[in-house]
Motif scaffolding. Structure first.
Motif, mmCIF file in Angstrom:
data_model
loop_
_atom_site.group_PDB
_atom_site.id
_atom_site.type_symbol
_atom_site.label_atom_id
_atom_site.label_comp_id
_atom_site.label_asym_id
_atom_site.label_seq_id
_atom_site.Cartn_x
_atom_site.Cartn_y
_atom_site.Cartn_z
ATOM 1 N N PRO A 104 0.805 -1.223 0.000
ATOM 2 C CA PRO A 104 0.000 0.000 0.000
ATOM 3 C C PRO A 104 0.844 1.281 0.000
ATOM 4 N N VAL A 105 2.010 1.198 0.603
ATOM 5 C CA VAL A 105 2.877 2.373 0.653
ATOM 6 C C VAL A 105 3.452 2.671 -0.731
ATOM 7 N N VAL A 106 3.881 1.604 -1.418
ATOM 8 C CA VAL A 106 4.382 1.770 -2.783
ATOM 9 C C VAL A 106 3.278 2.351 -3.664
ATOM 10 N N HIS A 107 2.079 1.830 -3.514
ATOM 11 C CA HIS A 107 0.948 2.337 -4.291
ATOM 12 C C HIS A 107 0.650 3.788 -3.963
ATOM 13 N N TYR A 108 0.797 4.115 -2.705
ATOM 14 C CA TYR A 108 0.549 5.496 -2.288
ATOM 15 C C TYR A 108 1.483 6.450 -3.033
ATOM 16 N N ILE A 109 2.753 6.099 -3.080
ATOM 17 C CA ILE A 109 3.738 6.941 -3.751
ATOM 18 C C ILE A 109 3.419 7.058 -5.245
ATOM 19 N N LYS A 156 14.558 -1.723 -2.252
ATOM 20 C CA LYS A 156 14.699 -1.847 -3.706
ATOM 21 C C LYS A 156 13.403 -1.501 -4.423
ATOM 22 N N LEU A 157 12.320 -1.732 -3.754
ATOM 23 C CA LEU A 157 11.031 -1.390 -4.336
ATOM 24 C C LEU A 157 10.795 0.105 -4.330
ATOM 25 N N LEU A 158 11.425 0.767 -3.396
ATOM 26 C CA LEU A 158 11.191 2.200 -3.218
ATOM 27 C C LEU A 158 12.229 3.080 -3.905
ATOM 28 N N HIS A 159 13.439 2.543 -4.118
ATOM 29 C CA HIS A 159 14.540 3.465 -4.445
ATOM 30 C C HIS A 159 14.453 4.192 -5.777
ATOM 31 N N ASN A 160 13.640 3.702 -6.706
ATOM 32 C CA ASN A 160 13.459 4.445 -7.947
ATOM 33 C C ASN A 160 12.243 5.368 -7.903
ATOM 34 N N LYS A 161 11.618 5.426 -6.755
ATOM 35 C CA LYS A 161 10.399 6.239 -6.635
ATOM 36 C C LYS A 161 10.549 7.386 -5.660
ATOM 37 N N VAL A 162 11.477 7.233 -4.744
ATOM 38 C CA VAL A 162 11.552 8.228 -3.663
ATOM 39 C C VAL A 162 12.982 8.305 -3.115
ATOM 40 N N ASN A 163 13.326 9.453 -2.563
ATOM 41 C CA ASN A 163 14.628 9.629 -1.916
ATOM 42 C C ASN A 163 14.624 8.899 -0.578
#
Ligand code: GDP
Ligand code: MG
Length: 297
Positions: A104-109, A156-163
């Motif tokens: 859900p957090v990835v989707h939120y971003i 790894k799931l987040l690093h291309n989407k957020v700092n």
């Protein structure tokens, strides 16, 4: 009330830009449940001390976070308004299926990028409300010997989407030597696993020595070892935010005790604009390119 947060001291140029553009900043917290995420948010933005300056709803940080919670604060300092959004997440539990909690957090971003993209492609592009997430404070357990497999997967799931700004949670449970060792270990593992965390920009060569030294110290402190507390204790006649133990007080805002001040300084003052720029120029552009590619196929 001589205590202030510091965004009003942004360098002149950034300052002017910020005033003109309106000053919005959004960050999200991630990491295992119980690592002190909600407590740190509270400590970072002095929600109790700044009570009367906060506009909008502020949830009780002490209650257990069961879903994604958006806290919006409007803080004014020396005539400058900062609209700060903090997205608190319940985090995940390493023992249970973590996937369900971080998706859900990835989707939120992603959804914030999507909204921005739609707004940007629309007719009324002038007054876009920018809810993109500029920074992710990623909490790492002080009890382990480095990153856990879940940390690696989630980052790894987040690093291309957020700092991503990595933190060692509850660093008061570790000795100075243990903190040092854990920091080295984490940085090594971040590198080995090719996780791209937020890169602090190089310092201008014409800055003075003090500034350069401060900049060096900041970079060296990553992952920031933090301590959070919701209580204000008395020490030597002064009221300070801290954790009281039988043997003494761990002071949240004492640079000899933890990196809390460094973290707050970079988020709210020295690196806020850069975090916003990287979000717009790198992460959002990534999203946009992918989105356009998928629309064409
Ligand atoms: P969250 O689930 O990550 O949001 O964690 P909470 O903020 O709810 O904190 C969980 C527990 O850890 C609470 O009992 C806090 O008082 C405690 N805690 C929070 N921050 C710290 C810290 O920096 N050091 C220590 N020792 N305990 C902390
Ligand atoms: Mg919480």
């Amino acid at each position: 009330d001589d205590e202030f947060i510091g965004f009003a001291t942004l360098p002149e140029q950034v300052h002017r830009k910020a005033v003109k553009k309106g000053f919005e900043f959004t960050m999200i917290v991630m990491g295992e449940t119980g690592l002190g995420k909600s407590t740190l948010i509270n400590s970072l933005f002095l929600t109790d001390l700044y009570k009367d300056r906060i506009v909008g709803s502020v949830n009780d940080c002490l209650s257990r976070t069961v879903s994604i919670e958006k806290k919006e604060l409007e803080i004014e300092e020396r005539g400058i308004k900062l609209k700060l959004t903090v997205v608190d997440t319940p985090g995940f539990n390493d023992a249970i299926n973590a996937e369900e909690s971080w998706l859900p957090v990835v989707h939120y971003i992603d959804r914030q990028f999507e909204q921005y993209y739609k707004a940007e492609s629309g007719v009324n592009r002038k007054n876009i409300i920018d809810t993109r997430v500029h920074c992710c404070l990623y909490f790492i357990s002080p009890y382990g010997h480095g990153l856990r497999p879940t940390d690696i997967a989630v980052m790894k799931l987040l690093h291309n989407k957020v700092n991503i700004v990595p933190l060692i949670a509850k660093s008061d449970v570790l000795t100075k030597a243990e903190v040092k060792r854990l920091k080295e270990r984490i940085m090594k593992e971040i590198k080995e696993n090719q996780i791209s965390i937020y890169q602090f920009p190089d310092c201008d060569s014409d800055e003075d020595e003090d500034f350069k030294e401060q900049d060096r110290a900041l970079k060296e402190a990553v992952p920031f070892a933090v301590v959070g507390s919701n209580t204000v204790v008395e020490a030597g006649g002064k009221k300070i935010r801290g954790r009281m133990y039988p043997w003494g007080i761990v002071e949240v805002e004492n640079p000899n005790h933890c990196d809390f001040l460094k973290l707050r300084q970079m988020l709210i003052s020295t690196h806020m604009q850069d975090l916003k720029d990287i979000t717009a120029d790198v992460h959002y552009e990534n999203y946009r390119a992918q989105h356009i590619a998928s629309e064409m196929s």
